[in-house]
Design an enzyme around this catalytic site. Structure first.
Site, PDB file in Angstrom:
ATOM      1  N   MET A   1      -6.814  -0.176  -4.909  1.00  0.00           N
ATOM      2  CA  MET A   1      -7.446  -0.398  -3.606  1.00  0.00           C
ATOM      3  C   MET A   1      -6.552   0.225  -2.530  1.00  0.00           C
ATOM      4  SD  MET A   1     -10.112  -1.939  -4.608  1.00  0.00           S
ATOM      5  CE  MET A   1     -10.802  -2.548  -3.088  1.00  0.00           C
ATOM      6  N   HIS A   2      -6.425   1.542  -2.611  1.00  0.00           N
ATOM      7  CA  HIS A   2      -5.418   2.264  -1.831  1.00  0.00           C
ATOM      8  C   HIS A   2      -5.352   1.806  -0.370  1.00  0.00           C
ATOM      9  CE1 HIS A   2      -5.002   5.055  -5.207  1.00  0.00           C
ATOM     10  NE2 HIS A   2      -6.320   5.200  -5.211  1.00  0.00           N
ATOM     11  N   ASP A   3      -6.485   1.922   0.326  1.00  0.00           N
ATOM     12  CA  ASP A   3      -6.471   1.723   1.780  1.00  0.00           C
ATOM     13  C   ASP A   3      -6.224   0.270   2.175  1.00  0.00           C
ATOM     14  OD1 ASP A   3      -7.009   4.395   1.840  1.00  0.00           O
ATOM     15  OD2 ASP A   3      -9.124   4.187   2.345  1.00  0.00           O
TER      16      ASP A   3
END
Length: 305
Positions: free
Chosen positions: A233-235
Site C-alpha cells: 500500500m505504497h501511498d
C-alpha cells in the site's frame, strides 16, 4: 491539532486508500487535493479524486485541482497494467456532480499555500511534475511549506527497472528539482513500502467493516501489485508516517536523482558521505509492519460510511 496538508497524487488504487484515510481521519486537514498524470492520465486521476471526495461527502470542503498531463521532459508511461484502465476499477461510483477547480493544479497549489496562515505539509504520492513546476514558477511558496513527505524512490532496487521506482521514473527531472529545493523531505520508498504489505487476511476482512471497507476491498481486488503475503500500500505509508513517525527508521542522506542512461530514475544515496557535505532527504529504511496493518484496519473501522 489536525495537521494541515496538501495532497498531490495520481489515483490509482493505493492512492485511493490513502485519500480515504486523509479525508476521514480528523488528525488530517486536507487543504487541497491536486492530481497529476501518473498511474493513469490526469483527466482520469482528477475524476478519481472527485469520485472519492464525493463518496466521503467532503466535496464542499476539499477542492480538487487537475495538473500536469505529462512529465517535464521524459515521454509519459502510465501504470494502467497495475491499476486498470480507469485507475480505480472494481466499485460502481455514481457519476460525479462536481468539477475540478478552474485553475491548473500549480496555480491552485500556489493560491492555497500563499493564503494559508501557517505552513502546510505537502504529501506527494505521484509524479513530481506539479511540484517541480510550482517551485520553478513560484519559488516564494517554499517559505509556506513545513516539509514534504513523498512516496517514491528506493535505495535497494526498483519496480520499473533494476534501480528505479515508478514515481521517480515517471518524471526524474521533476524529482531532481524537488529534491534540490532546500526543503525538509521525508522519502517513503520501496525500502519500506515493500515490507508494509496489507495482509490478505486483512484485505478479506475489509468488506465486513463498513461500506468504505467494501469499496476499498473491491478496488484492491483489481490491484495487480501482489506479493506472497499481501499487497503493498505504497501511498498509504505517507499518512502512516505523519500519524506514527515512531514506526519508521529514518536515515539522512544526500540523494541524487539519475536523469539519463540505463539508471534513469534511480535515487542514489551518498551513503559514505564522500560526495556531499550535507544531506537533503531523510530516507525511510525500516518500518513496523504489524503496526502498519493494525493502524490501517483501525482507520477503516473509524470511517463513518
Amino acid at each position: 491539532m489536525a495537521q494541515k496538508i496538501m495532497l498531490d497524487m495520481d489515483p490509482g488504487i493505493d492512492d485511493a486508500a490513502a485519500i480515504a484515510i486523509a479525508l476521514t481521519d480528523p488528525q488530517f486537514d486536507v487543504q487541497l487535493l491536486s492530481t497529476v498524470a501518473g498511474n493513469v492520465g490526469v483527466e482520469k486521476t482528477a475524476l478519481n479524486a472527485l469520485k472519492l471526495v464525493e463518496f466521503f461527502g467532503v466535496q464542499e470542503q476539499v477542492p480538487v485541482a487537475a495538473g500536469a498531463k505529462m512529465p517535464l521532459l521524459k515521454p509519459y508511461e502510465d501504470a494502467s497494467y497495475v491499476h486498470g484502465e480507469s485507475g480505480m476499477p472494481g466499485w460502481d461510483f455514481p457519476a460525479v456532480t462536481t468539477q475540478p477547480v478552474a485553475q491548473h493544479a500549480v496555480e491552485a497549489m500556489r493560491k492555497t499555500l500563499m493564503q494559508s496562515t501557517e505552513q502546510l505539509t505537502l504529501v506527494i504520492t505521484g509524479a513530481f511534475t506539479n511540484v517541480a513546476l510550482l517551485f520553478r514558477m513560484y519559488p516564494e511558496v517554499k517559505a509556506k511549506i513545513d516539509r514534504l513527505v513523498v512516496m517514491g524512490g528506493s535505495l535497494t532496487g526498483g519496480n520499473m527497472s533494476s534501480v528505479a521506482e515508478f514515481n521517480i521514473y515517471t518524471d526524474p527531472h521533476a524529482v531532481k528539482i524537488v529534491f534540490e529545493a532546500g526543503l525538509p523531505i521525508v522519502m517513503i520508498g520501496l525500502d519500506v513500502t515493500m515490507k508494509a504489505l496489507l495482509s490478505y487476511d486483512n484485505i478479506a476482512k475489509l468488506s465486513d467493516v463498513n461500506e468504505s471497507g467494501a469499496m476499498l476491498q473491491a478496488l484492491l481486488q483489481h490491484y495487480a501489485d501482489n506479493e506472497a503475503t499481501g499487497k503493498p500500500m505504497h501511498d498509504v505509508n505517507t499518512l502512516f508516517y505523519l500519524a506514527h513517525p515512531e514506526a519508521f527508521t529514518l536515515t539522512n542522506y544526500w540523494v541524487d536523482v539519475i536523469t539519463e542512461g540505463p539508471a534513469l530514475g534511480a535515487t542514489v544515496a551518498d551513503v559514505l558521505g564522500s560526495h556531499h557535505d550535507t544531506t537533503n532527504v531523510a530516507v525511510a529504511t525500516d518500518i513496523d509492519v504489524p503496526a502498519f496493518n493494525a493502524w490501517f484496519m483501525s482507520e477503516v473501522a473509524t470511517f463513518m460510511k
